[in-house]
Design a protein around this motif. Structure first.
Motif, short mmCIF file in Angstrom:
data_model
loop_
_atom_site.label_atom_id
_atom_site.label_comp_id
_atom_site.label_asym_id
_atom_site.label_seq_id
_atom_site.Cartn_x
_atom_site.Cartn_y
_atom_site.Cartn_z
N MET A 1 -6.13 -4.46 -10.31
CA MET A 1 -4.67 -4.47 -10.33
C MET A 1 -4.14 -4.40 -8.89
O MET A 1 -4.57 -3.56 -8.10
N LYS A 2 -3.21 -5.28 -8.55
CA LYS A 2 -2.69 -5.35 -7.19
C LYS A 2 -1.27 -4.79 -7.12
O LYS A 2 -0.54 -4.78 -8.10
N ILE A 3 -0.91 -4.36 -5.92
CA ILE A 3 0.46 -3.90 -5.69
C ILE A 3 1.02 -4.61 -4.47
O ILE A 3 0.29 -5.02 -3.56
N LYS A 4 2.35 -4.74 -4.46
CA LYS A 4 3.05 -5.39 -3.36
C LYS A 4 4.00 -4.37 -2.75
O LYS A 4 4.76 -3.71 -3.47
N MET A 5 3.94 -4.25 -1.42
CA MET A 5 4.78 -3.29 -0.72
C MET A 5 5.75 -4.02 0.20
O MET A 5 5.34 -4.85 1.01
N ALA A 6 7.04 -3.72 0.08
CA ALA A 6 8.06 -4.33 0.93
C ALA A 6 8.33 -3.43 2.12
O ALA A 6 8.59 -2.23 1.96
N ILE A 7 8.26 -4.02 3.34
CA ILE A 7 8.56 -3.26 4.55
C ILE A 7 9.52 -4.07 5.42
O ILE A 7 9.62 -5.29 5.28
N LYS A 23 -2.53 3.54 10.53
CA LYS A 23 -3.17 4.85 10.61
C LYS A 23 -3.62 5.33 9.23
O LYS A 23 -4.58 6.09 9.12
N ALA A 24 -2.90 4.88 8.20
CA ALA A 24 -3.24 5.28 6.83
C ALA A 24 -4.40 4.48 6.26
O ALA A 24 -4.84 4.72 5.14
N GLY A 25 -4.90 3.49 7.04
CA GLY A 25 -6.01 2.67 6.58
C GLY A 25 -5.58 1.43 5.84
O GLY A 25 -6.40 0.77 5.19
N ILE A 26 -4.29 1.07 5.94
CA ILE A 26 -3.77 -0.12 5.27
C ILE A 26 -3.35 -1.10 6.36
O ILE A 26 -2.17 -1.46 6.49
N GLY A 27 -4.28 -1.51 7.20
CA GLY A 27 -3.96 -2.39 8.31
C GLY A 27 -3.53 -3.76 7.84
O GLY A 27 -4.09 -4.34 6.90
N LEU A 28 -2.50 -4.31 8.50
CA LEU A 28 -2.00 -5.65 8.16
C LEU A 28 -2.79 -6.70 8.92
O LEU A 28 -3.14 -6.51 10.08
N PRO A 43 -8.06 -4.93 -0.39
CA PRO A 43 -7.97 -6.19 -1.14
C PRO A 43 -6.88 -6.23 -2.20
O PRO A 43 -6.47 -7.32 -2.62
N ASN A 44 -6.39 -5.06 -2.62
CA ASN A 44 -5.41 -5.03 -3.71
C ASN A 44 -4.00 -4.62 -3.25
O ASN A 44 -3.15 -4.33 -4.08
#
Length: 287
Positions: A1-7, A23-28, A43-44
């Motif tokens: 299951m994937k999620i989409k985050m708006a920034i 820093k949180a480990g969610i590098g773009l 990946p998700n």
């Protein structure tokens, strides 16, 4: 299951948001190209770049599962979202301000028919209703602070972080309407359906926030001086003590210390006999 985050794609909270995610480990992966979407090291998890003002509505509508934006924009939109975390940056105040040479010193001085210019008409309307003030609102999309000096308005409602811009434009704060900071928000239905992954994102981000302003202090000390060291550096839940593999009675001690206290703590540790003192940055604290 994937999620989409708006920034935010640009503006004062865009770069801090990207650094926080890294820093949180969610590098773009596509930050330089600034495409509409970017994959991440996870990946998700996918990132969507958009205007900060649109993020509350995108999350409320389910176009994004998560979002990062200011409380002022969430409140102005009236978006039905779930606030997960205060991210501790982008602090600002939404204020009512008047020209320095104005007779308006507090809200009670605002007379019927006065005009207020703002980018936040809904929050301003709510404020005026709560105060029982009968004033006209003019909505502007920028350069609000100039409105009183070109005859468009008598006062303004605007966002300020340091107050410098207001002072430069000879404006004085009359009242504070809202104190804002950047929030991590989620769609209610997404949170129900994708709670596990959303909470993993939240944990990573919270770990970075909890680590801000803290250092790990590590040292060696003789066993007979351990109690004195404990009194100097209690740490978050007390210092961790471990035996050093030697026959000279040395123990290793480490604890998390507030950055503002490090100078004092290190000098007190030296005074009670600690040696080999290390002060180490902390990237994340997961509690």
């Amino acid at each position: 299951m994937k999620i989409k985050m708006a920034i935010p794609s640009k503006g004062r909270i865009s770069e801090p948001t990207i650094r926080l995610l890294e820093k949180a480990g969610i590098g773009l992966k596509d930050t330089l190209k600034r495409r509409l979407f970017s994959q991440t090291e996870h990946p998700n998890i996918e990132i969507m770049f958009t205007r900060a003002t649109d993020i509350p509505e995108f999350v409320a509508d389910g176009a994004a599962d998560l979002g990062i934006t200011g409380l002022d924009l969430i409140m102005e939109r009236g978006s039905k979202v779930k606030i997960l975390e205060d991210l501790k940056f982008g602090r600002a105040k939404l204020v009512l301000a008047a020209p320095e040479d104005s007779n308006i010193k507090d809200p009670e001085d605002i007379k019927d028919g006065f005009i207020i210019a703002t980018e936040f008409p809904k929050l301003t309307t709510r404020y005026l209703e709560e105060k029982g003030i009968n004033a006209e609102i003019v909505e502007l999309s920028g350069s609000t602070e100039i409105a009183p000096f070109i005859g468009i308005a008598d006062l303004i409602v605007d966002l300020t972080s340091t107050g410098t811009t207001l002072k430069m434009n000879h404006l004085r704060v009359v009242d504070t309407i809202l104190e804002s900071s950047v929030k991590l928000i989620t769609n209610h239905e997404s949170y129900h359906k994708k709670k596990k992954l959303i909470e993993e994102v939240r944990t990573g981000i919270r770990g970075v926030i909890d680590a801000q302003g803290k250092k790990l202090v590590m040292l060696n000390v003789n066993q007979d001086q351990l109690e004195a060291v404990k009194r100097v550096m209690p740490g978050m839940t007390g210092p961790t003590v471990s035996q050093v593999l030697s026959d000279n009675g040395i123990v290793a001690v480490h604890a998390v210390v507030n950055e503002k206290d490090v100078f004092k703590v290190v000098n007190e540790l030296k005074r009670v006999g600690a040696k080999d003192i290390l002060v180490v940055p902390i990237e994340r604290i997961i509690q």
